[in-house]
Design an enzyme around this catalytic site. Structure first.
Site, short mmCIF file in Angstrom:
data_model
loop_
_atom_site.label_atom_id
_atom_site.label_comp_id
_atom_site.label_asym_id
_atom_site.label_seq_id
_atom_site.Cartn_x
_atom_site.Cartn_y
_atom_site.Cartn_z
CB THR A 120 -0.90 0.04 1.25
OG1 THR A 120 -0.07 0.26 2.41
CG2 THR A 120 -1.68 -1.24 1.43
CB VAL A 122 8.00 -0.48 8.49
CG1 VAL A 122 8.01 1.05 8.51
CG2 VAL A 122 7.33 -1.03 9.74
CE LYS A 123 5.72 0.97 -0.56
NZ LYS A 123 4.47 1.18 -1.29
CB VAL A 124 11.23 3.99 5.28
CG1 VAL A 124 10.74 3.50 6.63
CG2 VAL A 124 12.37 3.11 4.77
#
Ligand code: E4P
Length: 218
Positions: free
Chosen positions: A27, A82-84
């Site tokens: 997402t 976790v998207k960074v």
């Protein structure tokens, strides 16, 4: 090759998960905004639908807040990645979260140099955006080829190449030829993959000929 679906629409995710073809979900803030739903609630629901990794992106751009947000997202479910963003603060956050055993997807990668940094920061996934490069007249897929080649020179590297911003089935075929580990695919492109006019024509002929036999298997 692993298939992730690139959407925050839980109905679409459910439908595709039922096919058994889905290995995970990505997402981003734009996809979540499209649903009009509460971010945390949507992410939790997606994590309950699929067993594989679900990428949920931090909203902050500074290291301290990003890290706090990353920890909160990681606590939502065991299958969170976790998207960074691929910034210095994002890489620092990636490094910290990875050391703590959290899966991290470093997103918005547009160059091989950035992909090297993501791997050095211990990313689980690096997400090069091929469609957005194509959009500005650059060869998105050549970036994938470069990253796959660089990573293969260092077998100890664990970072997987997650091809993102996919716009058509050929992006996926080329990613497979290049040996990228994962494609994150919009639902409509995933459905396009199955279509071939000769399959439709061949099936129609088989069905018609079978009916002529007057038989039934069941
Ligand atoms: C990847 O994780 C991103 O969500 C996505 O692939 C971006 O695609 P777009 O360029 O079509 O927005």
């Amino acid at each position: 090759m692993k298939f992730f679906v690139d959407t925050a629409d839980t109905e679409e995710i459910r439908e595709l998960a039922d096919t058994g073809l889905l290995d995970g979900v990505t997402t981003n803030p734009s996809l979540v905004a499209k649903t009009g739903r509460d971010f945390i609630e949507v992410v939790k629901e997606i994590c309950s639908i699929v067993d594989g990794p679900v990428s949920a992106e931090v909203a902050a751009t500074d290291y301290e807040t990003m890290l706090e947000e990353g920890k909160k997202l990681a606590d939502l479910a065991d299958n969170i990645a976790v998207k960074v963003p691929l910034t210095m603060a994002g890489l620092k956050t990636c490094s910290q979260l990875s050391k703590a055993g959290t899966q991290v997807n470093v997103t918005l990668c547009f160059s091989p140099a950035q992909a090297i940094l993501a791997a050095k920061a211990g990313a689980t996934y690096v997400s090069p955006f091929v469609g957005r490069l194509d959009d500005i007249g650059q060869e998105g897929m050549s970036l994938i080829g470069d990253i796959v080649q660089i990573y293969s020179n260092y077998p100890a590297l664990q970072t997987e190449v997650l091809v993102a911003s996919i716009r058509n089935p050929m992006h996926i075929v080329q990613a497979g030829l290049m040996g990228a580990e994962v494609c994150t695919i919009p639902p409509q492109v995933l459905k396009q993959l199955v279509s071939h006019p000769l399959t439709d024509k061949g099936l129609a002929a088989f069905v018609a000929d079978w009916e002529k036999t007057g038989q039934s298997i069941l």
